[in-house]
Design an enzyme around this catalytic site. Structure first.
Site, PDB file in Angstrom:
ATOM      1  N   CYS A  15       0.792  -1.241   0.000  1.00 12.95           N
ATOM      2  CA  CYS A  15       0.000   0.000   0.000  1.00 12.95           C
ATOM      3  C   CYS A  15       0.820   1.285   0.000  1.00 12.95           C
ATOM      4  O   CYS A  15       0.721   2.071  -0.938  1.00 12.95           O
ATOM      5  CB  CYS A  15      -0.923  -0.001   1.217  1.00 12.95           C
TER       6      CYS A  15
HETATM    7  N1  NAD Z   1      -2.653  -5.871   1.954  1.00  9.51           N
HETATM    8  C1  NAD Z   1      -3.035  -4.754   2.549  1.00  9.51           C
HETATM    9  O1  NAD Z   1      -2.534  -4.413   3.616  1.00  9.51           O
HETATM   10  C2  NAD Z   1      -4.128  -3.886   1.960  1.00  9.51           C
HETATM   11  C3  NAD Z   1      -4.784  -2.972   2.799  1.00  9.51           C
HETATM   12  C4  NAD Z   1      -5.779  -2.186   2.282  1.00  9.51           C
HETATM   13  C5  NAD Z   1      -6.086  -2.258   0.929  1.00  9.51           C
HETATM   14  N2  NAD Z   1      -5.414  -3.130   0.118  1.00  9.51           N
HETATM   15  C6  NAD Z   1      -5.806  -3.184  -1.289  1.00  9.51           C
HETATM   16  O2  NAD Z   1      -6.652  -4.315  -1.464  1.00  9.51           O
HETATM   17  C7  NAD Z   1      -6.430  -4.888  -2.751  1.00  9.51           C
HETATM   18  C8  NAD Z   1      -6.052  -6.352  -2.613  1.00  9.51           C
HETATM   19  O3  NAD Z   1      -4.815  -6.446  -1.934  1.00  9.51           O
HETATM   20  P1  NAD Z   1      -4.312  -7.771  -1.212  1.00  9.51           P
HETATM   21  O4  NAD Z   1      -3.210  -7.335  -0.313  1.00  9.51           O
HETATM   22  O5  NAD Z   1      -5.443  -8.531  -0.637  1.00  9.51           O
HETATM   23  O6  NAD Z   1      -3.714  -8.588  -2.435  1.00  9.51           O
HETATM   24  P2  NAD Z   1      -3.218 -10.126  -2.436  1.00  9.51           P
HETATM   25  O7  NAD Z   1      -2.211 -10.241  -3.494  1.00  9.51           O
HETATM   26  O8  NAD Z   1      -2.883 -10.553  -1.035  1.00  9.51           O
HETATM   27  O9  NAD Z   1      -4.520 -10.940  -2.840  1.00  9.51           O
HETATM   28  C9  NAD Z   1      -5.198 -10.747  -4.034  1.00  9.51           C
HETATM   29  C10 NAD Z   1      -5.689 -12.069  -4.552  1.00  9.51           C
HETATM   30  O10 NAD Z   1      -6.411 -11.808  -5.752  1.00  9.51           O
HETATM   31  C11 NAD Z   1      -6.149 -12.864  -6.661  1.00  9.51           C
HETATM   32  N3  NAD Z   1      -6.451 -12.361  -8.009  1.00  9.51           N
HETATM   33  C12 NAD Z   1      -5.724 -11.518  -8.779  1.00  9.51           C
HETATM   34  N4  NAD Z   1      -6.358 -11.246  -9.920  1.00  9.51           N
HETATM   35  C13 NAD Z   1      -7.531 -11.925  -9.875  1.00  9.51           C
HETATM   36  C14 NAD Z   1      -8.625 -12.032 -10.761  1.00  9.51           C
HETATM   37  N5  NAD Z   1      -8.658 -11.354 -11.896  1.00  9.51           N
HETATM   38  N6  NAD Z   1      -9.639 -12.837 -10.413  1.00  9.51           N
HETATM   39  C15 NAD Z   1      -9.616 -13.519  -9.236  1.00  9.51           C
HETATM   40  N7  NAD Z   1      -8.621 -13.438  -8.351  1.00  9.51           N
HETATM   41  C16 NAD Z   1      -7.585 -12.637  -8.659  1.00  9.51           C
HETATM   42  C17 NAD Z   1      -4.708 -13.233  -6.427  1.00  9.51           C
HETATM   43  O11 NAD Z   1      -4.449 -14.565  -6.832  1.00  9.51           O
HETATM   44  C18 NAD Z   1      -4.587 -13.053  -4.914  1.00  9.51           C
HETATM   45  O12 NAD Z   1      -4.785 -14.274  -4.219  1.00  9.51           O
HETATM   46  C19 NAD Z   1      -5.370  -4.017  -3.429  1.00  9.51           C
HETATM   47  O13 NAD Z   1      -6.001  -3.007  -4.166  1.00  9.51           O
HETATM   48  C20 NAD Z   1      -4.659  -3.403  -2.254  1.00  9.51           C
HETATM   49  O14 NAD Z   1      -4.038  -2.185  -2.587  1.00  9.51           O
HETATM   50  C21 NAD Z   1      -4.462  -3.955   0.622  1.00  9.51           C
END
Ligand code: NAD
Length: 413
Positions: A265
């Site tokens: 992030c």
């Molecule tokens: N990790 C954090 O601390 C956090 C906090 C707040 C917001 N976010 C935001 O939340 C969102 C997700 O982040 P995250 O950390 O959970 O990511 P992540 O990589 O941990 O998980 C995302 C998952 O989505 C899957 N994926 C990707 N493309 C896909 C698709 N087209 N169809 C189905 N599945 C798909 C991936 O295989 C993965 O398992 C991002 O926009 C991030 O910026 C993250």
């Protein structure tokens, strides 16, 4: 508890955001299907092994065995949903600009299976206008019939992985619907899961608020990192300064210096803001400057550590302690420690690293704490790492975490 038992929530993406959301929704009484296109992760989850720290195996296994949760690679699950949330990554591309291709593909994947009256919420972080200009058109293009009525909202996730105090339930949730009915439905959905829901006027306000929150951190970290370098040059301990400034009861919030910013992030989201500013003919010069200061920190830390080694040592050995981007997690995504390691290697240093939460990093293994070194850099303070054996051996430590100050042989960043 079971008010929502007849309703199914489908979450696209089962990572750091999607899987904890799934468990929070299960606790609130929802039937949940987690769709993820990465088959090994789906298999791992369905076997009862959690891939993220914020969800325990026990919690996951309970949800699986009660039949209220399962993971799947099949987007056809969307046809059972009354609510779909999109929680896929929004990284940067090679040019360090927004890469929303996963968001587009998630929207296109969901669309053919939408039935009538479904609420679709994007929780992924992105620039203002992403819901209205990217997700909604992609869904409308691919949905089965134009007559299928869909509702849309943006509700950016604020989860802080590893944070034991704040979680999906007790962190207030921003919700911005595309119209009044979408807003009402999204508000009710999050009310069923979260203690506090905050309605904002448009999806763009919710999207922009998320960027402001994370940019606020990037800029303040950049400020304190720059300030640290100025203080060191002038023989002042920056931590003494931060503590002194922190006695002011208003108008000041302490930030600490470190190896840089990491994770999914803080290093990424502000660049969605700078890109968005440029697209609209503006600029976000302060943010770009803070980003550049933070990016320079790994090299600065490497120089500070090398300066602690006797110049007669021909082949210096440096042990890095903690390589995850923050304490308490095994997440090495965007970790600034990677740049630190590269900067040391570029200076001909033999680098070893130790992190109990990261058994493998790239193709290298964590070394034991008795690894012979000329200096150690405490980059991330992981729980359970006993530094006394290093201190007893007389190893000098450059502490980038301000957590072991005043111990023998320890120098603060
Ligand atoms: N990790 C954090 O601390 C956090 C906090 C707040 C917001 N976010 C935001 O939340 C969102 C997700 O982040 P995250 O950390 O959970 O990511 P992540 O990589 O941990 O998980 C995302 C998952 O989505 C899957 N994926 C990707 N493309 C896909 C698709 N087209 N169809 C189905 N599945 C798909 C991936 O295989 C993965 O398992 C991002 O926009 C991030 O910026 C993250």
């Amino acid at each position: 508890m079971n008010a929502k038992a007849s309703q199914t929530l489908v979450i696209i993406g089962q990572g750091y955001v999607g899987l904890p959301l799934a468990m929070a929704a299960v606790d609130a009484g929802w039937m949940v299907i987690g769709v993820d296109n990465f088959e090994p992760k789906v298999a791992q989850i369905n076997s009862g092994s959690s891939p993220v720290e914020d969800v325990s195996d026990k919690q996951l296994q309970e949800a699986l065995s009660k039949g209220v949760y399962r993971a799947s690679t099949d987007f056809a699950s969307v046809s059972q949903a009354s609510v779909v949330t999109i929680c896929v990554p929004t990284p940067l591309d090679q040019k360090r600009e927004p890469d929303i291709s996963l968001l587009r593909s998630a929207a296109a994947g969901v669309a053919p299976y939408l039935s009538n009256e479904v609420l679709i919420v994007s929780e992924s972080t992105s620039y203002p206008g992403t819901l209205r200009d990217v997700i909604i058109p992609a869904i409308n293009l691919h949905k089965p019939k134009s007559s299928v009525k869909t509702y849309f909202a943006s509700a950016p996730e604020r989860v802080d992985p590893g944070n034991l105090r704040w979680n999906q339930k007790n962190t207030p949730r921003l919700v911005g619907g595309i119209d009044a009915e979408s807003q009402k439905r999204a508000f009710e959905f999050y009310e069923s899961i979260c203690d506090a829901v905050v309605a904002v006027s448009t999806p763009e306000v919710a999207e922009a608020a998320k960027l402001l929150e994370n940019t606020f951190r990037l800029v303040n970290i950049g400020l304190v990192n720059e300030f640290t370098q100025l203080c060191f040059t002038n023989g002042i301990n920056v931590h003494d300064v931060i503590e002194a400034a922190g006695t002011k009861p208003y108008g000041f919030m302490p930030f600490r210096p470190g190896v840089g910013v990491g994770g999914h992030c803080i290093p990424v989201d502000p660049l969605y803001l700078t890109w968005w500013a440029r697209q609209n003919g503006g600029s976000a010069a302060l943010v770009e400057s803070a980003d550049s200061i933070n990016q320079g920190m790994p090299r600065y830390v490497a120089e500070r550590a090398l300066a602690m080694i006797n110049s007669k040592v021909k082949s210096p050995r440096v042990l890095i302690l903690g390589v995850a981007y923050k304490p308490g997690v095994g997440d090495v995504r965007e970790t600034p420690v990677s740049e630190l390691r590269d900067a040391l290697i570029a200076q001909g240093v033999n680098v070893g690293w130790h992190d109990p939460l990261v058994p493998m990093w790239g193709d290298t293994d964590s070394v034991d704490l008795d690894w012979d070194c000329d200096v150690a850099i405490l980059a991330t303070k992981q729980p359970g790492v006993d530094l006394t054996q290093l201190i007893d051996r007389g190893v000098q430590i450059l502490d980038c975490t301000n957590s072991i100050r005043n111990l023998a042989g320890v120098t603060s960043l």
